[in-house]
Design an enzyme around this catalytic site. Structure first.
Site, mmCIF file in Angstrom:
data_model
loop_
_atom_site.group_PDB
_atom_site.id
_atom_site.type_symbol
_atom_site.label_atom_id
_atom_site.label_comp_id
_atom_site.label_asym_id
_atom_site.label_seq_id
_atom_site.Cartn_x
_atom_site.Cartn_y
_atom_site.Cartn_z
ATOM 1 C CE LYS A 124 50.467 -70.012 -62.562
ATOM 2 N NZ LYS A 124 49.995 -68.422 -62.394
ATOM 3 C CG ASP A 164 53.181 -67.953 -60.332
ATOM 4 O OD1 ASP A 164 52.359 -67.317 -60.682
ATOM 5 O OD2 ASP A 164 53.467 -69.211 -59.199
HETATM 6 P P1 NDP Z 1 59.072 -66.322 -56.294
HETATM 7 O O1 NDP Z 1 59.643 -67.405 -56.390
HETATM 8 O O2 NDP Z 1 59.612 -64.670 -56.885
HETATM 9 O O3 NDP Z 1 58.471 -65.805 -54.378
HETATM 10 C C1 NDP Z 1 58.316 -66.277 -53.391
HETATM 11 C C2 NDP Z 1 58.661 -66.527 -52.348
HETATM 12 O O4 NDP Z 1 57.532 -67.650 -51.660
HETATM 13 C C3 NDP Z 1 60.126 -66.919 -51.996
HETATM 14 O O5 NDP Z 1 60.450 -65.676 -50.463
HETATM 15 C C4 NDP Z 1 59.432 -67.706 -51.366
HETATM 16 O O6 NDP Z 1 60.770 -68.760 -50.273
HETATM 17 C C5 NDP Z 1 58.152 -68.631 -50.482
HETATM 18 N N1 NDP Z 1 57.911 -69.244 -50.983
HETATM 19 C C6 NDP Z 1 57.240 -70.537 -51.923
HETATM 20 N N2 NDP Z 1 56.571 -71.239 -51.694
HETATM 21 C C7 NDP Z 1 56.642 -71.179 -50.403
HETATM 22 C C8 NDP Z 1 56.156 -72.164 -49.775
HETATM 23 N N3 NDP Z 1 55.385 -73.285 -50.108
HETATM 24 N N4 NDP Z 1 56.146 -71.262 -47.837
HETATM 25 C C9 NDP Z 1 56.727 -71.161 -47.555
HETATM 26 N N5 NDP Z 1 57.509 -69.332 -48.567
HETATM 27 C C10 NDP Z 1 56.937 -70.270 -49.591
HETATM 28 O O7 NDP Z 1 57.624 -66.039 -56.376
HETATM 29 P P2 NDP Z 1 56.488 -64.723 -57.104
HETATM 30 O O8 NDP Z 1 56.840 -63.796 -56.015
HETATM 31 O O9 NDP Z 1 56.416 -64.661 -58.274
HETATM 32 O O10 NDP Z 1 55.079 -65.602 -56.366
HETATM 33 C C11 NDP Z 1 54.472 -65.724 -55.184
HETATM 34 C C12 NDP Z 1 53.268 -65.412 -55.252
HETATM 35 O O11 NDP Z 1 52.377 -64.444 -56.184
HETATM 36 C C13 NDP Z 1 52.763 -67.055 -55.635
HETATM 37 O O12 NDP Z 1 51.314 -67.416 -54.956
HETATM 38 C C14 NDP Z 1 52.802 -66.466 -56.997
HETATM 39 O O13 NDP Z 1 51.604 -67.227 -58.374
HETATM 40 C C15 NDP Z 1 51.525 -65.222 -56.976
HETATM 41 N N6 NDP Z 1 51.906 -63.851 -57.508
HETATM 42 C C16 NDP Z 1 52.946 -64.005 -58.775
HETATM 43 C C17 NDP Z 1 53.054 -63.258 -59.822
HETATM 44 C C18 NDP Z 1 53.977 -62.462 -60.617
HETATM 45 O O14 NDP Z 1 54.163 -61.740 -62.127
HETATM 46 N N7 NDP Z 1 55.117 -63.211 -60.678
HETATM 47 C C19 NDP Z 1 52.050 -62.303 -60.531
HETATM 48 C C20 NDP Z 1 50.368 -62.709 -59.843
HETATM 49 C C21 NDP Z 1 50.508 -63.760 -57.980
HETATM 50 P P3 NDP Z 1 62.119 -69.518 -50.842
HETATM 51 O O15 NDP Z 1 62.461 -68.648 -51.579
HETATM 52 O O16 NDP Z 1 62.332 -70.428 -48.866
HETATM 53 O O17 NDP Z 1 61.563 -70.941 -51.482
HETATM 54 O O1 2IT Z 2 49.644 -65.393 -61.092
HETATM 55 C C1 2IT Z 2 49.586 -64.900 -61.941
HETATM 56 O O2 2IT Z 2 48.984 -63.824 -62.406
HETATM 57 C C2 2IT Z 2 50.941 -64.453 -62.568
HETATM 58 N N1 2IT Z 2 52.319 -65.490 -62.269
HETATM 59 C C3 2IT Z 2 51.518 -63.624 -63.994
HETATM 60 C C4 2IT Z 2 51.062 -64.330 -65.398
HETATM 61 C C5 2IT Z 2 51.412 -63.111 -66.000
HETATM 62 O O3 2IT Z 2 50.410 -63.761 -67.422
HETATM 63 O O4 2IT Z 2 51.828 -62.443 -66.374
#
Ligand code: NDP
Ligand code: 2IT
Length: 448
Positions: A124, A164
């Protein structure tokens, strides 16, 4: 060294890294039956080795803002464990990023990636850079500057980052451009690239869709389905909006999404038109609250989405967004399924509370593995220099999510004495993921 001694050592050595300790304890406290059945794990100090990353790379990023001033940020790449394949895991750009957060995410990623059954290790990275309020050119300059440093340490066969929080296809494409520029290589060094220059179809949707495929298996195991079920989603980013989209496609009712400013509640439920509007709104960094003017519903400033009656929650924003108080409210409101779209969105106390009340709980490392799984499919498409179709990727994703569900459920049945059809997905997933990595370490001897 026993597991409890290994935990004590982590707590003493990394007392200043609470998220990392939280993630380590969650795994440690559930794998005991497996550990006891394999004395070689203790002899070879497998757990003690796995809690120590192979290396943590830390670097400075200088970049120039639109006013011509120099800004300085911190960047990291945690190369945690490559027993099963190249280090693989996303990059997070958010002001809360620090070593503890990236180590917890990297640690979780080892077992998540093992659960996919694909040849990828765990890593990561990210930066404390805050993309909020930055112009398009500032984001571009930062991404270029970040990769100018990171490119020394990554390569398609060594370490393959992705997105992420704060890093989507736009940022990945900028970083890929800088990598190509510096190395003159067109390879799969980073995943989540734009479709048409190496990106896989469905990578954008994969995490959210995958979480809902996992949920479908959970429901099927209890002879239920998603049709008509009420769902609370948190976040309004990549994972949240695609999870919400898939729930709608399957005729579930999504009542909420949220962001760091508050929660949007729509008692009529979302539909594709509303989700498309939300995607556009977030793309343009505009307020979620404006939804109410267009579609109705309610905006609850500063509130989380956990106060409403529903059947299912898919927390998909960030770590520790559901605490014990929230968990009590969720149980009181009749929630029966928790599917983690985010990484570690429940605190340890919240997990204990909902499990005690027999809420079916799918931990992130199982439920959100669809994203990294399609990333691994992107790596293999890049290696053979061919693309797969939408249907091919979607059907692989469904199979992978079902396999993760079934293997976790089987381990729960083998090792956990649960009653009344309750499946302990947390223990099951931890044991399956851990066993795959541990067996590789045993096979390698003391290297790795
Ligand atoms: P994005 O940046 O696309 O979206 C994040 C969302 O969460 C936004 O709506 C943001 O709001 C909100 N958010 C972030 N931090 C906070 C906080 N501290 N308090 C309240 N709201 C918050 O991220 P992703 O959708 O990619 O990721 C979301 C989660 O999923 C994370 O935990 C990530 O590690 C996990 N994840 C992501 C993957 C991926 O493929 N992208 C894969 C597996 C897991 P705002 O815009 O107001 O900050
Ligand atoms: O938390 C996760 O699994 C991710 N942010 C995606 C990682 C990846 O290599 O696609």
């Amino acid at each position: 060294m026993s597991i409890s001694q290994a935990i004590e050592k982590v707590e003493a050595r990394y007392a200043h890294q609470p998220e990392f300790i939280q993630a380590v304890k969650e795994v440690a406290l559930t794998i005991a039956p497996l550990y006891d059945a394999h004395p070689e794990y203790e002899t070879l100090k497998v757990f003690e080795r796995l809690v120590e990353p192979d290396r943590v790379i830390c670097f400075r990023i200088n970049w120039e803002n639109d006013k011509g001033e120099i800004e300085v940020n911190r960047g990291w790449r945690v190369q945690f464990c490559n027993a099963l394949g190249p280090y693989k895991g996303g990059l997070r750009f958010h002001p809360t990023v620090n070593q503890s957060v990236l180590k917890f995410l990297g640690f979780e990623q080892i077992f998540k990636n093992a659960l996919t059954g694909l040849p990828i290790g765990g890593g990561k990275g990210g930066s404390d850079f805050d993309p909020k309020g930055k112009s398009e050119t500032e984001i571009r300059r930062f991404c270029y500057a970040f990769m100018r440093e990171l490119h020394h340490y990554v390569n398609k066969d060594i370490d393959v980052p992705a997105g992420d929080i704060g890093v989507g296809s736009r940022e990945v494409s900028y970083m890929y451009a800088m990598y190509k520029n510096l190395t003159r290589e067109s390879t799969g060094v980073i995943t989540g690239k734009g479709v048409g220059f190496g990106g896989s179809l469905m990578r954008t949707e994969a995490t959210g869709y995958g979480a809902v495929y996992f949920l479908e298996s959970m429901l099927a195991a209890q002879n239920e389905d998603i049709k008509g079920k009420k769902v609370l989603v948190s976040g309004a980013g990549n994972v949240s909006l695609h999870a919400a989209e898939k729930v709608c496609m399957l005729d579930g009712i999504v009542l909420t999404v949220s962001d760091s400013k508050g929660t949007l509640y729509d008692e009529k439920g979302l539909n594709q038109e509303k989700i498309d509007w939300l995607k556009k709104q977030k793309e343009q960094s505009k307020p979620l609250a404006e939804y109410v003017d267009v579609f109705g519903g309610e905006w609850l400033a500063g509130k989380k989405p956990w106060q409403f009656k529903a059947d299912i929650i898919i927390p998909s924003a960030t770590q520790n967004e559901v605490d014990e108080e929230d968990a009590k409210q969720l149980v009181e409101n009749g929630i029966r399924y928790v599917v983690e779209g985010a990484n570690m969105p429940l605190t340890a106390d919240a997990i204990d509370y909902i499990r005690l009340h027999h809420v079916h709980y799918a931990p992130g490392k199982a439920a959100n593995a669809g994203g990294v799984a399609v990333s691994a499919l992107e790596m293999s498409q890049n290696s053979v220099r061919q693309y797969k179709t939408h249907e091919q990727i979607d059907s692989r994703l469904k199979i992978i999510m079902k396999n993760i569900h079934d293997s976790a459920a089987e381990a729960s049945e083998e090792y956990c004495q649960t009653k009344d059809g309750y499946i302990d997905y947390m223990s099951g997933a931890n044991m399956v993921g851990f066993k795959r990595v541990a067996d590789a370490l045993v096979a390698y001897g003391i290297l790795n």
